[in-house]
Design a protein around this motif. Structure first.
Motif, PDB file in Angstrom:
ATOM      1  N   UNK A  74       0.827  -1.209   0.000  1.00 23.82           N
ATOM      2  CA  UNK A  74       0.000   0.000   0.000  1.00 23.82           C
ATOM      3  C   UNK A  74       0.863   1.262   0.000  1.00 23.82           C
ATOM      4  N   UNK A  75       1.972   1.236   0.735  1.00 21.67           N
ATOM      5  CA  UNK A  75       2.888   2.380   0.731  1.00 21.67           C
ATOM      6  C   UNK A  75       3.519   2.586  -0.634  1.00 21.67           C
ATOM      7  N   UNK A  76       3.903   1.482  -1.278  1.00 18.96           N
ATOM      8  CA  UNK A  76       4.467   1.584  -2.626  1.00 18.96           C
ATOM      9  C   UNK A  76       3.430   2.124  -3.607  1.00 18.96           C
ATOM     10  N   UNK A  77       2.209   1.655  -3.480  1.00 26.80           N
ATOM     11  CA  UNK A  77       1.147   2.109  -4.377  1.00 26.80           C
ATOM     12  C   UNK A  77       0.934   3.623  -4.242  1.00 26.80           C
ATOM     13  N   UNK A  78       0.937   4.103  -3.022  1.00 25.91           N
ATOM     14  CA  UNK A  78       0.782   5.542  -2.781  1.00 25.91           C
ATOM     15  C   UNK A  78       1.941   6.325  -3.400  1.00 25.91           C
ATOM     16  N   UNK A  79       3.161   5.830  -3.213  1.00 27.54           N
ATOM     17  CA  UNK A  79       4.340   6.505  -3.767  1.00 27.54           C
ATOM     18  C   UNK A  79       4.310   6.474  -5.303  1.00 27.54           C
ATOM     19  N   UNK A  80       3.852   5.380  -5.873  1.00 26.97           N
ATOM     20  CA  UNK A  80       3.748   5.281  -7.335  1.00 26.97           C
ATOM     21  C   UNK A  80       2.730   6.269  -7.884  1.00 26.97           C
ATOM     22  N   UNK A  81       1.622   6.440  -7.185  1.00 31.70           N
ATOM     23  CA  UNK A  81       0.608   7.386  -7.637  1.00 31.70           C
ATOM     24  C   UNK A  81       1.129   8.822  -7.584  1.00 31.70           C
ATOM     25  N   UNK A  82       2.029   9.099  -6.655  1.00 30.21           N
ATOM     26  CA  UNK A  82       2.542  10.457  -6.480  1.00 30.21           C
ATOM     27  C   UNK A  82       3.731  10.788  -7.385  1.00 30.21           C
ATOM     28  N   UNK A  83       4.379   9.798  -7.947  1.00 31.61           N
ATOM     29  CA  UNK A  83       5.610  10.061  -8.696  1.00 31.61           C
ATOM     30  C   UNK A  83       5.325  10.532 -10.124  1.00 31.61           C
ATOM     31  N   UNK A  84       6.370  11.082 -10.745  1.00 31.55           N
ATOM     32  CA  UNK A  84       6.317  11.473 -12.150  1.00 31.55           C
ATOM     33  C   UNK A  84       6.915  10.400 -13.046  1.00 31.55           C
ATOM     34  N   UNK A  85       7.905   9.684 -12.502  1.00 27.36           N
ATOM     35  CA  UNK A  85       8.633   8.693 -13.302  1.00 27.36           C
ATOM     36  C   UNK A  85       9.069   7.529 -12.418  1.00 27.36           C
ATOM     37  N   UNK A  86       9.206   6.362 -13.059  1.00 31.09           N
ATOM     38  CA  UNK A  86       9.673   5.166 -12.361  1.00 31.09           C
ATOM     39  C   UNK A  86      10.902   4.628 -13.076  1.00 31.09           C
ATOM     40  N   UNK A  87      11.910   4.328 -12.280  1.00 26.22           N
ATOM     41  CA  UNK A  87      13.117   3.686 -12.781  1.00 26.22           C
ATOM     42  C   UNK A  87      13.079   2.239 -12.315  1.00 26.22           C
ATOM     43  N   UNK A  88      13.089   1.302 -13.260  1.00 30.12           N
ATOM     44  CA  UNK A  88      13.151  -0.125 -12.951  1.00 30.12           C
ATOM     45  C   UNK A  88      14.596  -0.549 -13.096  1.00 30.12           C
ATOM     46  N   UNK A  89      15.244  -0.841 -11.966  1.00 32.23           N
ATOM     47  CA  UNK A  89      16.657  -1.187 -11.949  1.00 32.23           C
ATOM     48  C   UNK A  89      16.795  -2.703 -11.979  1.00 32.23           C
ATOM     49  N   UNK A  90      17.312  -3.208 -13.100  1.00 33.48           N
ATOM     50  CA  UNK A  90      17.483  -4.647 -13.300  1.00 33.48           C
ATOM     51  C   UNK A  90      18.843  -5.124 -12.816  1.00 33.48           C
ATOM     52  N   UNK A  91      18.962  -6.405 -12.494  1.00 34.91           N
ATOM     53  CA  UNK A  91      17.930  -7.436 -12.472  1.00 34.91           C
ATOM     54  C   UNK A  91      17.081  -7.318 -11.211  1.00 34.91           C
ATOM     55  N   UNK A  92      15.834  -7.741 -11.343  1.00 34.95           N
ATOM     56  CA  UNK A  92      14.912  -7.708 -10.209  1.00 34.95           C
ATOM     57  C   UNK A  92      13.789  -8.709 -10.453  1.00 34.95           C
ATOM     58  N   UNK A  93      12.922  -8.837  -9.466  1.00 37.78           N
ATOM     59  CA  UNK A  93      11.907  -9.879  -9.523  1.00 37.78           C
ATOM     60  C   UNK A  93      10.499  -9.377  -9.771  1.00 37.78           C
ATOM     61  N   UNK A  94       9.543 -10.219  -9.385  1.00 39.58           N
ATOM     62  CA  UNK A  94       8.127  -9.978  -9.660  1.00 39.58           C
ATOM     63  C   UNK A  94       7.593  -8.699  -9.033  1.00 39.58           C
ATOM     64  N   UNK A  95       7.911  -8.442  -7.769  1.00 40.94           N
ATOM     65  CA  UNK A  95       7.344  -7.274  -7.092  1.00 40.94           C
ATOM     66  C   UNK A  95       7.794  -5.978  -7.748  1.00 40.94           C
ATOM     67  N   UNK A  96       9.081  -5.875  -8.083  1.00 41.34           N
ATOM     68  CA  UNK A  96       9.582  -4.670  -8.737  1.00 41.34           C
ATOM     69  C   UNK A  96       8.923  -4.489 -10.100  1.00 41.34           C
ATOM     70  N   UNK A  97       8.769  -5.585 -10.830  1.00 40.84           N
ATOM     71  CA  UNK A  97       8.115  -5.494 -12.130  1.00 40.84           C
ATOM     72  C   UNK A  97       6.644  -5.115 -11.989  1.00 40.84           C
ATOM     73  N   UNK A  98       5.991  -5.618 -10.951  1.00 43.26           N
ATOM     74  CA  UNK A  98       4.584  -5.257 -10.727  1.00 43.26           C
ATOM     75  C   UNK A  98       4.466  -3.761 -10.448  1.00 43.26           C
TER      76      UNK A  98
END
Length: 152
Positions: A74-98
């Motif tokens: 829920x905290x991540x979801x709130x932060x995602x809604x507030x952000x302008x951009x997302x950086x996906x730093x690989x390699x990573x797993x399911x949660x980061x990709x979600x």
């Protein structure tokens, strides 16, 4: 720009270094490894060593068995809604990709940085606004370009 870094706990040193570099460039950064950014307790895998095993667990019961997981999501979801951009730093797993895919769905600017593990590939990375190899110099330039492309 308000930036959310999505990655694996295994990359915590790289995430912290990238977060610091982005802050030095004037960005606001949500770094899930930094207790000052999170509202929920941290949930690194080593804190919850019992892995899901379908021979032992019903998934619905397993995933609800740790209240910290819901709070973190829920905290991540709130932060995602507030952000302008997302950086996906690989390699990573399911949660980061979600988290990254949720941001794509919200219409956020997204950048995939690095490479997956050998043998892995994720064609949905083509949803990203940019895919870059270098998390230092190249990402700063790409964020600048995305920020100014959005303003036009």
């Amino acid at each position: 720009m308000n930036i959310y870094i999505s990655s694996s706990w295994k990359n915590r040193e790289r995430v912290r270094k990238l977060a610091d570099a982005l802050r030095d460039c004037g960005h606001v950064v949500y770094d899930f490894t930094d207790p000052k950014c999170r509202k929920a307790p941290e949930i690194p895998p080593e804190m919850f060593p019992e892995q899901f095993d379908p021979a032992k667990h019903l998934y619905a019961e397993y995933i609800h068995s740790v209240p910290h997981w819901r709070a973190a999501v829920e905290g991540n979801q709130e932060a995602l809604q507030a952000c302008d951009a997302v950086v996906l730093l690989l390699p990573c797993g399911n949660d980061a990709h979600a988290d990254w895919a949720y941001a794509v769905g919200l219409g956020k600017k997204t950048i995939v940085v690095g490479s997956p593990k050998a043998g892995d590939r994720t064609p949905t990375h083509l949803w990203a606004d940019a895919i870059v190899q270098d998390e230092n110099l190249e990402i700063a330039t790409t964020l600048y370009e995305l920020e100014h492309r959005r303003e036009r």
